[in-house]
Scaffold this motif. Structure first.
Motif, PDB file in Angstrom:
ATOM      1  N   GLY A  69      28.141  21.884  68.755  1.00 19.44           N
ATOM      2  CA  GLY A  69      29.422  21.226  67.747  1.00 19.44           C
ATOM      3  C   GLY A  69      29.216  21.491  66.394  1.00 19.44           C
ATOM      4  O   GLY A  69      28.280  22.031  66.005  1.00 19.44           O
ATOM      5  N   ALA A  70      29.868  20.667  65.836  1.00 19.72           N
ATOM      6  CA  ALA A  70      30.658  20.606  64.794  1.00 19.72           C
ATOM      7  C   ALA A  70      29.294  20.159  63.754  1.00 19.72           C
ATOM      8  O   ALA A  70      29.395  19.412  63.714  1.00 19.72           O
ATOM      9  CB  ALA A  70      31.857  20.670  64.090  1.00 19.72           C
ATOM     10  N   VAL A  71      29.237  20.907  62.420  1.00 21.43           N
ATOM     11  CA  VAL A  71      28.575  20.622  61.288  1.00 21.43           C
ATOM     12  C   VAL A  71      28.967  19.774  60.732  1.00 21.43           C
ATOM     13  O   VAL A  71      30.226  19.523  60.510  1.00 21.43           O
ATOM     14  CB  VAL A  71      28.130  21.341  60.697  1.00 21.43           C
ATOM     15  N   GLN A  72      27.900  18.927  60.784  1.00 24.77           N
ATOM     16  CA  GLN A  72      28.946  16.741  59.927  1.00 24.77           C
ATOM     17  C   GLN A  72      28.473  17.121  58.421  1.00 24.77           C
ATOM     18  O   GLN A  72      28.018  16.625  57.599  1.00 24.77           O
ATOM     19  CB  GLN A  72      27.640  15.869  60.061  1.00 24.77           C
ATOM     20  N   ILE A  73      30.011  17.932  57.811  1.00 27.51           N
ATOM     21  CA  ILE A  73      29.403  18.417  55.812  1.00 27.51           C
ATOM     22  C   ILE A  73      30.066  17.228  56.017  1.00 27.51           C
ATOM     23  O   ILE A  73      29.098  16.618  55.046  1.00 27.51           O
ATOM     24  CB  ILE A  73      31.014  19.399  56.423  1.00 27.51           C
ATOM     25  N   GLN A 101      25.208  31.355  55.628  1.00 32.84           N
ATOM     26  CA  GLN A 101      26.518  31.336  54.497  1.00 32.84           C
ATOM     27  C   GLN A 101      27.721  30.517  54.397  1.00 32.84           C
ATOM     28  O   GLN A 101      28.151  30.273  53.317  1.00 32.84           O
ATOM     29  CB  GLN A 101      26.701  33.172  54.331  1.00 32.84           C
ATOM     30  N   ALA A 102      27.965  30.526  55.647  1.00 42.24           N
ATOM     31  CA  ALA A 102      29.676  30.145  55.826  1.00 42.24           C
ATOM     32  C   ALA A 102      29.164  28.439  55.413  1.00 42.24           C
ATOM     33  O   ALA A 102      30.407  27.934  54.704  1.00 42.24           O
ATOM     34  CB  ALA A 102      30.100  29.520  57.173  1.00 42.24           C
ATOM     35  N   LEU A 103      28.148  28.085  56.216  1.00 41.95           N
ATOM     36  CA  LEU A 103      27.722  26.616  55.752  1.00 41.95           C
ATOM     37  C   LEU A 103      27.456  26.552  53.815  1.00 41.95           C
ATOM     38  O   LEU A 103      27.714  24.719  53.668  1.00 41.95           O
ATOM     39  CB  LEU A 103      25.888  26.487  56.714  1.00 41.95           C
ATOM     40  N   ARG A 104      26.363  27.527  53.525  1.00 39.25           N
ATOM     41  CA  ARG A 104      26.549  27.131  51.574  1.00 39.25           C
ATOM     42  C   ARG A 104      27.939  26.762  51.220  1.00 39.25           C
ATOM     43  O   ARG A 104      28.148  26.499  50.080  1.00 39.25           O
ATOM     44  CB  ARG A 104      26.267  27.850  51.219  1.00 39.25           C
ATOM     45  N   GLU A 105      28.664  27.859  51.829  1.00 42.92           N
ATOM     46  CA  GLU A 105      30.133  27.760  51.236  1.00 42.92           C
ATOM     47  C   GLU A 105      31.138  26.502  51.735  1.00 42.92           C
ATOM     48  O   GLU A 105      31.901  26.145  50.432  1.00 42.92           O
ATOM     49  CB  GLU A 105      31.119  28.699  51.473  1.00 42.92           C
ATOM     50  N   GLN A 106      31.132  25.826  52.303  1.00 39.29           N
ATOM     51  CA  GLN A 106      31.558  24.284  52.710  1.00 39.29           C
ATOM     52  C   GLN A 106      30.574  23.373  51.903  1.00 39.29           C
ATOM     53  O   GLN A 106      31.552  22.564  51.481  1.00 39.29           O
ATOM     54  CB  GLN A 106      31.525  24.178  54.750  1.00 39.29           C
ATOM     55  N   LEU A 107      30.121  23.659  51.925  1.00 46.95           N
ATOM     56  CA  LEU A 107      28.945  22.752  50.526  1.00 46.95           C
ATOM     57  C   LEU A 107      28.708  23.074  48.955  1.00 46.95           C
ATOM     58  O   LEU A 107      27.883  22.624  48.794  1.00 46.95           O
ATOM     59  CB  LEU A 107      27.866  22.061  51.697  1.00 46.95           C
ATOM     60  N   ALA A 108      29.471  24.328  48.655  1.00 46.07           N
ATOM     61  CA  ALA A 108      29.823  25.060  47.497  1.00 46.07           C
ATOM     62  C   ALA A 108      29.020  24.129  46.152  1.00 46.07           C
ATOM     63  O   ALA A 108      28.410  24.742  45.523  1.00 46.07           O
ATOM     64  CB  ALA A 108      30.578  25.550  47.583  1.00 46.07           C
ATOM     65  N   PRO A 109      29.273  22.938  46.665  1.00 46.47           N
ATOM     66  CA  PRO A 109      29.562  22.107  44.614  1.00 46.47           C
ATOM     67  C   PRO A 109      27.250  21.789  44.928  1.00 46.47           C
ATOM     68  O   PRO A 109      26.604  21.488  44.497  1.00 46.47           O
ATOM     69  CB  PRO A 109      30.234  20.700  44.645  1.00 46.47           C
ATOM     70  N   TYR A 110      27.003  21.436  46.224  1.00 48.41           N
ATOM     71  CA  TYR A 110      25.570  20.976  46.136  1.00 48.41           C
ATOM     72  C   TYR A 110      24.963  22.303  46.664  1.00 48.41           C
ATOM     73  O   TYR A 110      23.448  22.403  46.524  1.00 48.41           O
ATOM     74  CB  TYR A 110      25.079  20.499  47.440  1.00 48.41           C
ATOM     75  N   ALA A 111      24.824  23.564  46.905  1.00 46.51           N
ATOM     76  CA  ALA A 111      24.580  24.877  47.673  1.00 46.51           C
ATOM     77  C   ALA A 111      23.737  24.851  46.417  1.00 46.51           C
ATOM     78  O   ALA A 111      22.350  25.664  47.301  1.00 46.51           O
ATOM     79  CB  ALA A 111      24.944  26.191  47.402  1.00 46.51           C
ATOM     80  N   SER A 112      22.914  25.577  45.224  1.00 49.71           N
ATOM     81  CA  SER A 112      21.147  25.430  44.451  1.00 49.71           C
ATOM     82  C   SER A 112      20.334  24.332  45.073  1.00 49.71           C
ATOM     83  O   SER A 112      19.219  24.317  44.582  1.00 49.71           O
ATOM     84  CB  SER A 112      22.343  25.055  43.250  1.00 49.71           C
TER      85      SER A 112
END
Length: 246
Positions: A69-73, A101-112
């Protein structure tokens, strides 16, 4: 605590709630009933678990994503916002580096603060394995990219491993999770034999065990077997491990 083993609490997410993982039988998982947390709300549970363990990392398994299913962003973003000092280790059924990489972009403010977990049960090919860790080796040497980890998954003595991760020792990153699914939530004790084998093959890696911990004695045995850390959930919810003081 009788062991120096690092405890990493686990939150298993299904349809926006925390569930209790038992032996990897995901279709049977139910909302968590816990002696530690009177809630199945992800932020509430995560905060209590991290406080109980004095944890600096939180492991999240997105079971929606792991089952196709979809990631629970939204839930993941809520966790990252509510726990600003926590590094989140995220297993979301990633098939390859581009999915990560796509997941990191969806959570970009917290990627670090996100360590991507690539599971052997989810990686689609040997080529995908090769590309997952080629940039950082999973070390997180870039301040804006904490890197990734490889989860070596197995159930009932069988490797869950279409990509051949278990045998590709030369492609292993510096962070390895030994995930024995039938031990998860089972109270059967940790799988120290498998962990010792991975430790033998990767003496310089950080090796994290998963599943089966019942007591402080189990933690001490896991540390003696070569584990650097252990993923824990049921033992915390059932008050089998005391609060960690730092």
């Amino acid at each position: 605590m009788t062991s120096e083993l690092n405890l990493i609490p686990v939150v298993d997410l299904l349809k926006g709630q925390v569930v209790r993982a038992v032996r990897g039988d995901r279709k049977a998982y139910r909302p968590i009933v816990s002696a530690l947390c009177a809630s199945s709300d992800p932020v509430t549970v995560a905060r209590i678990l991290c406080e109980h363990c004095a944890a600096r990392q939180l492991y999240v398994a997105d079971l929606d994503a792991l089952q196709g299913g979809a990631v629970q962003i939204g839930v993941l973003a809520d966790l990252l916002q509510a726990l600003p000092d926590i590094e989140l280790w995220l297993d979301a059924g990633l098939a390859d580096a581009s999915a990560g990489q796509a997941l990191r972009e969806q959570l970009a403010p917290y990627a670090s603060r996100i360590v991507l977990v690539f599971g052997s049960e989810s990686l689609r090919s040997r080529e995908a394995l090769e590309r997952c860790f080629e940039a950082t080796g999973g070390n997180g040497t870039d301040a804006n990219d904490p890197g990734a980890a490889l989860s070596l998954d197995r159930r009932d003595g069988q490797r869950l491993d279409a990509a051949g991760c278990w045998d590709a020792v030369d492609l292993w990153p510096k962070r390895l999770i030994v995930m024995t699914l039938e031990r998860v939530g089972s109270g059967a004790g940790p799988d120290l034999e498998t962990l010792q084998e991975v430790r033998r093959l990767a003496p310089g890696a950080t090796v994290i065990g998963a599943g089966g911990i019942r007591s402080e004695d189990d933690l001490a045995c896991a540390s003696a077997a070569g584990a650097d850390a252990w993923l824990v959930a049921s033992a915390l919810h059932d008050l089998q491990l005391p609060r960690v003081r730092r």
